[in-house]
Every structure is written in structure tokens, then in C-alpha cells.
Design an enzyme around this catalytic site. Structure first.
Site, PDB file in Angstrom:
ATOM      1  N   ASP A  46       0.787  -1.248   0.000  1.00 41.87           N
ATOM      2  CA  ASP A  46       0.000   0.000   0.000  1.00 41.87           C
ATOM      3  C   ASP A  46       0.815   1.293   0.000  1.00 41.87           C
ATOM      4  O   ASP A  46       0.477   2.236   0.733  1.00 41.87           O
ATOM      5  CB  ASP A  46      -0.964   0.020   1.204  1.00 41.87           C
ATOM      6  CG  ASP A  46      -1.984  -1.114   1.177  1.00 41.87           C
ATOM      7  OD1 ASP A  46      -1.912  -1.962   0.267  1.00 41.87           O
ATOM      8  OD2 ASP A  46      -2.850  -1.138   2.075  1.00 41.87           O
ATOM      9  N   ASP A  84      -4.573  -0.876  -1.618  1.00 44.05           N
ATOM     10  CA  ASP A  84      -5.878  -0.772  -0.988  1.00 44.05           C
ATOM     11  C   ASP A  84      -6.795  -0.216  -2.084  1.00 44.05           C
ATOM     12  O   ASP A  84      -6.429   0.765  -2.745  1.00 44.05           O
ATOM     13  CB  ASP A  84      -5.751   0.233   0.185  1.00 44.05           C
ATOM     14  CG  ASP A  84      -6.600  -0.137   1.373  1.00 44.05           C
ATOM     15  OD1 ASP A  84      -6.950  -1.324   1.539  1.00 44.05           O
ATOM     16  OD2 ASP A  84      -6.916   0.779   2.167  1.00 44.05           O
ATOM     17  N   HIS A  86     -10.682   0.450  -2.605  1.00 45.46           N
ATOM     18  CA  HIS A  86     -12.053   0.423  -2.083  1.00 45.46           C
ATOM     19  C   HIS A  86     -13.080   0.964  -3.060  1.00 45.46           C
ATOM     20  O   HIS A  86     -12.791   1.867  -3.861  1.00 45.46           O
ATOM     21  CB  HIS A  86     -12.135   1.268  -0.806  1.00 45.46           C
ATOM     22  CG  HIS A  86     -11.285   0.752   0.316  1.00 45.46           C
ATOM     23  ND1 HIS A  86     -11.283  -0.565   0.710  1.00 45.46           N
ATOM     24  CD2 HIS A  86     -10.406   1.398   1.151  1.00 45.46           C
ATOM     25  CE1 HIS A  86     -10.445  -0.718   1.730  1.00 45.46           C
ATOM     26  NE2 HIS A  86      -9.896   0.460   2.010  1.00 45.46           N
ATOM     27  N   LYS A 144      -6.861  -5.107  -2.951  1.00 45.26           N
ATOM     28  CA  LYS A 144      -7.611  -5.697  -1.829  1.00 45.26           C
ATOM     29  C   LYS A 144      -8.571  -4.680  -1.240  1.00 45.26           C
ATOM     30  O   LYS A 144      -8.392  -3.474  -1.425  1.00 45.26           O
ATOM     31  CB  LYS A 144      -6.636  -6.191  -0.760  1.00 45.26           C
ATOM     32  CG  LYS A 144      -5.766  -5.066  -0.214  1.00 45.26           C
ATOM     33  CD  LYS A 144      -4.677  -5.578   0.695  1.00 45.26           C
ATOM     34  CE  LYS A 144      -3.839  -4.448   1.239  1.00 45.26           C
ATOM     35  NZ  LYS A 144      -4.583  -3.446   2.031  1.00 45.26           N
ATOM     36  N   CYS A 189      -2.056  -2.783   7.701  1.00 45.45           N
ATOM     37  CA  CYS A 189      -1.938  -3.669   6.538  1.00 45.45           C
ATOM     38  C   CYS A 189      -0.639  -4.467   6.527  1.00 45.45           C
ATOM     39  O   CYS A 189      -0.624  -5.624   6.104  1.00 45.45           O
ATOM     40  CB  CYS A 189      -2.132  -2.861   5.260  1.00 45.45           C
ATOM     41  SG  CYS A 189      -3.821  -2.203   5.177  1.00 45.45           S
TER      42      CYS A 189
END
Ligand SMILES: [Zn+2]
Length: 242
Positions: A46, A84, A86, A144, A189
Site C-alpha cells: 500500500d 488498498d 475500495h 484488496k 496492513c
């Protein structure tokens, strides 16, 4: 010399920084740069604009990991990068839950969830990898946290501790048994990735100076304690053979 005595002596010599003396006694000297990556994978967690200076969830000192990671990269044949990633209105965003503020937490179906400012939304510049990250030999990007109702700090398993991202299979399919974890943030993370990697049977090192933490209510110290308990090895980038 009995093995236990030898270990004790080596340990005390090491604690005093007396590697040379141990070497003089016919034992292997403590070499600071002793860890050879071999066919291990470097996992870069990340390092995205959202977690860097000016990002929506900036980690203090986050930019400082970039030169360390860039330098480490040349020592690894396999490099995996994570993002990351989302949806808008993601379950981990405080704005999704009426009356909740960032850094509070709430109970979701899979357990307790810390609520964050909106961050790393798919396809936005905020979710892009840091532009100074130079990893031309990286082979895989794992994204993810893309299920709207579930977070995924870990690069191996989503927050229900059941849904796999496929990373363990990818690494095992390539005969990789050891990973070195770097990136952001140490206490979320990075830590979850490292601990899930142990669960999946990998040897795991976390390179501390290639990470930075958020440290929410003591979470950084707790993360190191939990990682150590699970057999994660805490090292510095200078411990790796150049
Ligand atoms: Zn997130």
C-alpha cells in the site's frame, strides 16, 4: 562446547556488540548484513498516494519508506505490490455509517472495524501507487478491500479471515517460502499481511525501516508484540546482504 553454552555465549556477545570476539573464539562472527533473500519475495504494501503526504489517510513519515524500498528492490527476484482498492461508500469509511467519525470503530458482520476517512477509492489518483516508487521488476499487483461490505488490511485474507486474495497460492505456485514485508501502515496492513503469511506457512520478515505506522491508541506496539508472538522476524534493511 555444549550447544546451549555456545548459544548463551553467542547471545551475550551479540548483546554487547561483540561479534568480533565471538569470531575470535572460533565461532561465526555476527555479520550485520547476514540475511540473503535467495528466492524470497519482497512484498510492498500500500505505498499509495492515499497513505503518503497529502493523501486522504496520510501516514506520518510514509514517504520515507520509498527510497528504502527502491533500494531493497534490486536484491529481490520476486516483488509483489499491493493496493488498498475500495469502492465508494466502502464499509470501512466512517462516512458510510451515520453518526460515526473517522478513527472510531463499529461492529460489522465479520467483527470490529476501525472506521477511516474515505481513502484509496478505485481508479482515483489517491489510490495510485506513489510516483516515486521505482519497482520496474515487480510482477504482481494485488488489489484488496474491493468488496464493498468487507475490509482487507491483509494481502492474503480479507477481514472475515476466510476470503482469500490468491496471494498465498501465487507465491506457493512459484516455490516461494519466505517473504519480506515493507510498506504502510506497519500496525494495520503490514502487520495483518505478515501474520496471515505466517498462518499460510511462510517464513516472514518485516523490514522495520521500510514501514511506518499509524499508531492509533497504542496499535503500533501491539502490532509488533502480536507479530513477534506469531514468529514474524523484525529486521532493518541494513540486515539484508547487499
Ligand atoms: Zn483501506
Amino acid at each position: 562446547m555444549h550447544d546451549t553454552q555456545r548459544r548463551t555465549l553467542l547471545k551475550s556477545a551479540g548483546a554487547l556488540g561483540l561479534g568480533a570476539i565471538a569470531g575470535g573464539l572460533g565461532m561465526p562472527a555476527f555479520a550485520a548484513s547476514a540475511i540473503k533473500p535467495g528466492n524470497a519475495a519482497l512484498i510492498v504494501v500500500d505505498v499509495q498516494n492515499c497513505f503518503l503526504d497529502g493523501g486522504t489517510l496520510a501516514v506520518k513519515g510514509g514517504n520515507e519508506v520509498i527510497p528504502v524500498i527502491n533500494k531493497l528492490a534490486s536484491g529481490f527476484e520476486s516483488i509483489v505490490v499491493t493496493q488498498d482498492w475500495h469502492t465508494a461508500g466502502h464499509a470501512s469509511f466512517a462516512s458510510t455509517h451515520a453518526g460515526k467519525k473517522p478513527f472510531e470503530s463499529t461492529k460489522l458482520k465479520y467483527g470490529q472495524q476501525v472506521l477511516w476517512p474515505d481513502h484509496c477509492v478505485q481508479g482515483t489518483d489517491d489510490a495510485a501507487l506513489g510516483k516515486d516508487l521505482k519497482l520496474p521488476t515487480a510482477q504482481l499487483i494485488i488489489r484488496k478491500g474491493f468488496h464493498k461490505d468487507m475490509d482487507s488490511y491483509s494481502a492474503f485474507e480479507e477481514a472475515d479471515h476466510k476470503t482469500a486474495t490468491g496471494l498465498a497460492g501465487y507465491l506457493k505456485g512459484r516455490g516461494i517460502k519466505t517473504i519480506f514485508v515493507t510498506g504502510l501502515a506497519t500496525d494495520f496492513c503490514v502487520a495483518w499481511t505478515a501474520m496471515d503469511a505466517r498462518k499460510a506457512g511462510f517464513n516472514v520478515y518485516v523490514i522495520e525501516d521500510a514501514t511506518r505506522g499509524i499508531d492509533l491508541n497504542g496499535s503500533l506496539a501491539k502490532a509488533w508484540k502480536d507479530m513477534t508472538a506469531k514468529g514474524v522476524k523484525r529486521i532493518q534493511s541494513s540486515d539484508i546482504a547487499a
